[in-house]
Design a protein around this motif. Structure first.
Motif, mmCIF file in Angstrom:
data_model
loop_
_atom_site.group_PDB
_atom_site.id
_atom_site.type_symbol
_atom_site.label_atom_id
_atom_site.label_comp_id
_atom_site.label_asym_id
_atom_site.label_seq_id
_atom_site.Cartn_x
_atom_site.Cartn_y
_atom_site.Cartn_z
ATOM 1 N N TYR A 49 -3.686 6.894 13.603
ATOM 2 C CA TYR A 49 -4.747 6.818 12.623
ATOM 3 C C TYR A 49 -4.629 5.908 11.642
ATOM 4 O O TYR A 49 -3.572 5.208 11.553
ATOM 5 C CB TYR A 49 -4.737 8.260 12.182
ATOM 6 C CG TYR A 49 -5.505 9.252 12.981
ATOM 7 C CD1 TYR A 49 -6.841 9.192 13.289
ATOM 8 C CD2 TYR A 49 -4.888 10.197 13.727
ATOM 9 C CE1 TYR A 49 -7.433 10.408 14.151
ATOM 10 C CE2 TYR A 49 -5.374 11.163 14.515
ATOM 11 C CZ TYR A 49 -6.527 11.089 14.913
ATOM 12 O OH TYR A 49 -7.343 12.009 15.668
ATOM 13 N N HIS A 50 -5.671 5.686 10.723
ATOM 14 C CA HIS A 50 -5.686 4.634 9.953
ATOM 15 C C HIS A 50 -5.470 4.938 8.470
ATOM 16 O O HIS A 50 -6.103 5.897 8.045
ATOM 17 C CB HIS A 50 -7.173 4.022 10.153
ATOM 18 C CG HIS A 50 -7.559 3.060 9.073
ATOM 19 N ND1 HIS A 50 -6.938 1.624 9.077
ATOM 20 C CD2 HIS A 50 -8.217 3.233 7.956
ATOM 21 C CE1 HIS A 50 -7.670 1.129 7.800
ATOM 22 N NE2 HIS A 50 -8.301 1.890 7.114
ATOM 23 N N GLU A 51 -4.986 4.150 7.843
ATOM 24 C CA GLU A 51 -4.835 4.089 6.437
ATOM 25 C C GLU A 51 -4.218 2.706 5.920
ATOM 26 O O GLU A 51 -3.616 2.000 6.839
ATOM 27 C CB GLU A 51 -4.015 5.131 5.855
ATOM 28 C CG GLU A 51 -5.115 6.539 5.740
ATOM 29 C CD GLU A 51 -4.155 7.696 5.354
ATOM 30 O OE1 GLU A 51 -3.014 7.681 4.732
ATOM 31 O OE2 GLU A 51 -4.777 8.861 5.335
ATOM 32 N N GLN A 52 -4.147 2.431 4.622
ATOM 33 C CA GLN A 52 -3.884 1.095 4.176
ATOM 34 C C GLN A 52 -2.180 1.400 3.301
ATOM 35 O O GLN A 52 -2.672 1.041 1.887
ATOM 36 C CB GLN A 52 -4.798 0.220 3.509
ATOM 37 C CG GLN A 52 -5.920 -0.193 4.434
ATOM 38 C CD GLN A 52 -6.930 -0.970 3.663
ATOM 39 O OE1 GLN A 52 -7.634 -0.158 2.845
ATOM 40 N NE2 GLN A 52 -7.301 -2.028 4.094
ATOM 41 N N TRP A 53 -1.366 1.759 4.038
ATOM 42 C CA TRP A 53 -0.334 2.234 3.123
ATOM 43 C C TRP A 53 0.848 0.967 2.719
ATOM 44 O O TRP A 53 1.592 1.192 1.904
ATOM 45 C CB TRP A 53 0.500 3.313 3.954
ATOM 46 C CG TRP A 53 -0.250 4.326 3.838
ATOM 47 C CD1 TRP A 53 -1.128 4.992 4.547
ATOM 48 C CD2 TRP A 53 0.262 5.777 2.951
ATOM 49 N NE1 TRP A 53 -1.659 6.266 4.195
ATOM 50 C CE2 TRP A 53 -0.643 6.839 3.284
ATOM 51 C CE3 TRP A 53 1.220 6.025 2.031
ATOM 52 C CZ2 TRP A 53 -0.611 8.230 2.793
ATOM 53 C CZ3 TRP A 53 1.317 7.352 1.493
ATOM 54 C CH2 TRP A 53 0.314 8.430 1.720
ATOM 55 N N ASP A 54 0.594 0.007 3.209
ATOM 56 C CA ASP A 54 1.640 -1.021 3.372
ATOM 57 C C ASP A 54 1.439 -2.261 2.387
ATOM 58 O O ASP A 54 2.071 -3.397 2.648
ATOM 59 C CB ASP A 54 2.087 -1.439 4.886
ATOM 60 C CG ASP A 54 2.825 -0.326 5.455
ATOM 61 O OD1 ASP A 54 3.564 0.673 4.861
ATOM 62 O OD2 ASP A 54 2.754 -0.272 6.609
ATOM 63 N N ILE A 55 0.428 -2.197 1.677
ATOM 64 C CA ILE A 55 0.114 -3.337 0.666
ATOM 65 C C ILE A 55 1.451 -3.604 -0.089
ATOM 66 O O ILE A 55 1.762 -4.816 -0.212
ATOM 67 C CB ILE A 55 -0.971 -2.967 -0.216
ATOM 68 C CG1 ILE A 55 -2.214 -2.550 0.641
ATOM 69 C CG2 ILE A 55 -1.691 -4.087 -1.006
ATOM 70 C CD1 ILE A 55 -2.908 -3.532 1.523
ATOM 71 N N ASN A 56 1.780 -2.697 -0.783
ATOM 72 C CA ASN A 56 2.987 -2.974 -1.791
ATOM 73 C C ASN A 56 4.160 -3.556 -0.794
ATOM 74 O O ASN A 56 4.889 -4.378 -1.088
ATOM 75 C CB ASN A 56 3.543 -1.866 -2.369
ATOM 76 C CG ASN A 56 2.464 -1.356 -3.258
ATOM 77 O OD1 ASN A 56 1.803 -2.371 -3.769
ATOM 78 N ND2 ASN A 56 2.580 -0.033 -3.764
ATOM 79 N N PHE A 57 4.217 -3.003 0.480
ATOM 80 C CA PHE A 57 5.323 -3.411 1.450
ATOM 81 C C PHE A 57 5.027 -5.000 1.722
ATOM 82 O O PHE A 57 6.177 -5.836 1.781
ATOM 83 C CB PHE A 57 5.447 -2.484 2.594
ATOM 84 C CG PHE A 57 6.751 -2.764 3.299
ATOM 85 C CD1 PHE A 57 7.922 -3.401 2.879
ATOM 86 C CD2 PHE A 57 6.940 -1.974 4.478
ATOM 87 C CE1 PHE A 57 9.183 -3.379 3.585
ATOM 88 C CE2 PHE A 57 8.234 -2.036 5.267
ATOM 89 C CZ PHE A 57 9.231 -2.782 4.649
ATOM 90 N N ALA A 58 3.972 -5.332 2.044
ATOM 91 C CA ALA A 58 3.753 -6.720 2.499
ATOM 92 C C ALA A 58 4.031 -7.600 1.273
ATOM 93 O O ALA A 58 4.580 -8.849 1.405
ATOM 94 C CB ALA A 58 2.313 -6.915 2.773
ATOM 95 N N LEU A 59 3.613 -7.163 -0.077
ATOM 96 C CA LEU A 59 3.868 -8.116 -1.197
ATOM 97 C C LEU A 59 5.182 -8.148 -1.662
ATOM 98 O O LEU A 59 5.633 -9.250 -2.204
ATOM 99 C CB LEU A 59 2.920 -7.365 -2.481
ATOM 100 C CG LEU A 59 1.417 -7.367 -2.326
ATOM 101 C CD1 LEU A 59 0.803 -6.622 -3.464
ATOM 102 C CD2 LEU A 59 0.798 -8.697 -2.156
#
Length: 551
Positions: free
Chosen positions: A295-305
Motif C-alpha cells: 500500500y501507499h504512503e510517503q514515509w521516507d521523505i526525511n530518510f531521503a533527505l
C-alpha cells in the motif's frame, strides 16, 4: 466525459490481462486514462482491484466513485458496493445475483451464467458491447494480449467475445458514448518509464534485490536485454556492486524500498567521500517496520533527505508525471556524473504502479562531463578546483591510477588526517552543489495557476488529481516540488506573495511541510497562513479528498 471502471477479483486470481485489454481499448480510440491498482499482501480470501479512469478531455485523476464494476467473485463485489454511483452498472457472474439482490436492487445489472473458467473474457465482452465498442478492435486486443498462449486458447477467447456480441442482449449505455475521438495514444506505467528513461540515458549497470514497489524496475531491466544487471543476495551487495561499476566508468543505478534502503546507508556515505556517482531509486510504501507492504504512503521523505551519516550535500528528485519519470532518470544520471555525487530519486507505491496514456517522451541528451583522456603524470583525482568538481579518468587510462577510499584523503586519494587538508576537502565536497539552480537550466518546482492566492504544495502523481481540483476551483493553484534537495530558494519569493500554502502529503507528521517551512523560513513571512491536507490510510489522494477544502 469521465468514466471510472473498476475490475475487482480475489487476491489469489490475477487478471491483469483484462485490465490491459480495457486500457488498450480506450487508448486505441484516443482517450486519456490513468489507473489505480490496490492489492493486499495477504493472498488467501482477500480482495484486489484495478480502477481505470477514462476521459475524453485530457483529464487524468483518481476518484473513489465507480461507474462500471466488473466483479469476479461475491466478496469482491460486496466490498465494492459502497463506492458505486447510484446509477452504476455491475457486470458479474449470474451466480452472485441472489446475494446481490439481498443487498441492493437499484443498480443496472448485466449478468451471465458462466460455466467455464473464462469469467474475465465473458465480463470483458459484455462491457465492450455495453459501451458499443467495435468488435474488431476488441478481437485484435485479445489476440495481441494472449499472443504468447496456445492458439486454441486465443481462438477460444475470441469465440466467447463473438458469441456475446451475437447473442447477449444489452441496451447500449446512454451515459457513455464511446467512439474514436483522436489518434491512438501510448500506454505505459511509471516503473517502466523509469527503466526506459534510464536506458535512453545510457544506463550501463543496474543492481537490485526485489522489493515492492521497486521490483518491476528490475523486471523491466531484465526484459530490455540492454543493460548489465545483477540481482545479488542483499542490498549491501546491491550498492557495492553499483559503486564498483561506477568506479569503472559505467553509469550505475540501484532500486529498492524501506528497510532495504537502510542497508545501503554506509555505502552511500562512502560514495560521498570517494565522490563516486550513483543513482538510487527509493520507492516508498506504508510503514513503519515491515509495514503494509503493498500500500501507499510517503514515509521516507526525511530518510531521503538524510540517507546516511556525516555532514554532506546530495541531490533528491521527485518526478510528478509519467513524462518526468522517463526523462528525470537520464537527468539524474547526468547530474550524478556531473557532480560526482549520489542522486536519490524518490517514488512511491502509487506512482510506481500507475498506468496512463501519453503522446511523446522527451529524447535525452547524455552528458558525461569532466573526463581526462590524457591525464598528467601527477594526476590528482581529488584536485581542489573552484567548482569543487575534479576531473575523472576512465580505468586503465595511462597515469590515471588513484585510490578511492572511505578515509579522508588528499588530492591524490591518499589517506590523511592533516587538519588543513580535511578542511579543504570538506569545503570542496560542499562547494559542488552550492548555487545549484544558478548553474542549471531547470527550476526545482513548477507553479500551476500562478494567479491564485492559495497554493497546494504537492509532489509525485498527486499533481494529476490536484490539477483537476484546481481546474474546477481556480481560487487554488499548485506548487509541484520536483527537487527536494538542493531546495530551490526562489520558491520563498513565490510563496511570499500568497495568502495561504497548503501542504498535501501522504504521511502523518508532515515531513515535506516541516522541511520546506524550516529551510525557507516560511513562519517569518507576514500574513502567510500555513496549513495542510494529510492522508495516511494506505490509499492515494482522490478528487473527493481535495473537495474537502471547499466544503
Amino acid at each position: 466525459m469521465h468514466l471510472n471502471i473498476r475490475i475487482t477479483w480475489p487476491a489469489w486470481a490475477w487478471v491483469n490481462s483484462t485490465v490491459d485489454i480495457i486500457a488498450s481499448l480506450f487508448a486505441e480510440l484516443g482517450y486519456d486514462l490513468i489507473s489505480d491498482i490496490e492489492y493486499e499482501s495477504r493472498i488467501k480470501w482477500w480482495v484486489n482491484y484495478f480502477d481505470v479512469s477514462i476521459s475524453d478531455n485530457k483529464s487524468k485523476f483518481l476518484t473513489k466513485k465507480v461507474d462500471i464494476l466488473l466483479a469476479f467473485n461475491w466478496e469482491s463485489l460486496e466490498k465494492a458496493l459502497p463506492y458505486l454511483k447510484d446509477n452504476a452498472t455491475i457486470i458479474t457472474n449470474k451466480k452472485h445475483l441472489e446475494k446481490l439482490k439481498e443487498k441492493v436492487n437499484w443498480f443496472n445489472i448485466l449478468d451471465l451464467e458462466i460455466a467455464d473458467k473464462y469469467d474475465n473474457t465473458y465480463l470483458l465482452a459484455i462491457l465492450a458491447k455495453y459501451l458499443n465498442i467495435d468488435l474488431d478492435i476488441i478481437l485484435e486486443k485479445i489476440e495481441k494480449t494472449f499472443a504468447r498462449k496456445w492458439e486454441t486458447v486465443v481462438n477460444y477467447n475470441k469465440a466467447i467475445v463473438e458469441k456475446i456480441y451475437e447473442s447477449y442482449e444489452v441496451e447500449t449505455s446512454k451515459d457513455f458514448e464511446i467512439k474514436r475521438i483522436w489518434k491512438s495514444k501510448n500506454i505505459s506505467y511509471w516503473n517502466k518509464a523509469i527503466t526506459e528513461g534510464a536506458i535512453a540515458g545510457k544506463l550501463e549497470f543496474f543492481a537490485a534485490y526485489p522489493m515492492t514497489p521497486a521490483s518491476t524496475i528490475l523486471t523491466e531491466v531484465i526484459k530490455s536485454k540492454k543493460v548489465t544487471y545483477l540481482q545479488p543476495e542483499d542490498e549491501i551487495a546491491v550498492i557495492n556492486s553499483a559503486l564498483w561499476a561506477s568506479f569503472t566508468w559505467a553509469r550505475s543505478m540501484v532500486a529498492t524500498s524501506w528497510g532495504w534502503f537502510a542497508l545501503m546507508t554506509e555505502w552511500l556515505s562512502f560514495a560521498v567521500q570517494a565522490e563516486i556517482p550513483v543513482v538510487a531509486v527509493l520507492a516508498q510504501r506504508a510503514g513503519p517496520s515491515t509495514w503494509t507492504p503493498t500500500y501507499h504512503e510517503q514515509w521516507d521523505i526525511n530518510f531521503a533527505l538524510n540517507p546516511t551519516f556525516g555532514d554532506f550535500e546530495h541531490i533528491v528528485m521527485y518526478p510528478s508525471t509519467l513524462e518526468e519519470s522517463y526523462y528525470f532518470w537520464w537527468l539524474a544520471l547526468n547530474l550524478a556524473d556531473k557532480y560526482q555525487n549520489p542522486v536519490i530519486m524518490l517514488t512511491d507505491k502509487q506512482a510506481a504502479e500507475l498506468h496512463w496514456t501519453y503522446d511523446e517522451l522527451q529524447v535525452p541528451e547524455v552528458e558525461r562531463w569532466e573526463v581526462l583522456d590524457n591525464p598528467p603524470q601527477d594526476y590528482k583525482r581529488y584536485e581542489l578546483t573552484d567548482s569543487g568538481i575534479s576531473p575523472r579518468v576512465k580505468v586503465w587510462t595511462k597515469n590515471g591510477d588513484f585510490i578511492a577510499t572511505s578515509y579522508e584523503h588528499d588530492e591524490f586519494g591518499a589517506t590523511t588526517e592533516d587538519t588543513d587538508m580535511k578542511k579543504k576537502m570538506t569545503e570542496k565536497r560542499w562547494k559542488k552543489l552550492q548555487n545549484f539552480f544558478e548553474k542549471e537550466w531547470f527550476k526545482g518546482y513548477e507553479i500551476i495557476n500562478p494567479e491564485a492566492k492559495k497554493m497546494l504544495v504537492i509532489t509525485s502523481y498527486t499533481r494529476y488529481t490536484a490539477e483537476e481540483f484546481v481546474k474546477n476551483n481556480p481560487e487554488f493553484g499548485l506548487i509541484v516540488i520536483k527537487f527536494l534537495k538542493p531546495l530551490d530558494e526562489r520558491l520563498r519569493d513565490d510563496i511570499a506573495k500568497l495568502d495561504e500554502v497548503i501542504f498535501v502529503e501522504n504521511n502523518y507528521s508532515g515531513q515535506i511541510e516541516n522541511y520546506i517551512t524550516k529551510e525557507l523560513w516560511l513562519k517569518y513571512i507576514d500574513g502567510l497562513k500555513i496549513s495542510n491536507l494529510r492522508k495516511y490510510d494506505l490509499f492515494p489522494f482522490y478528487i473527493e479528498d481535495f473537495e474537502e477544502l471547499v466544503k
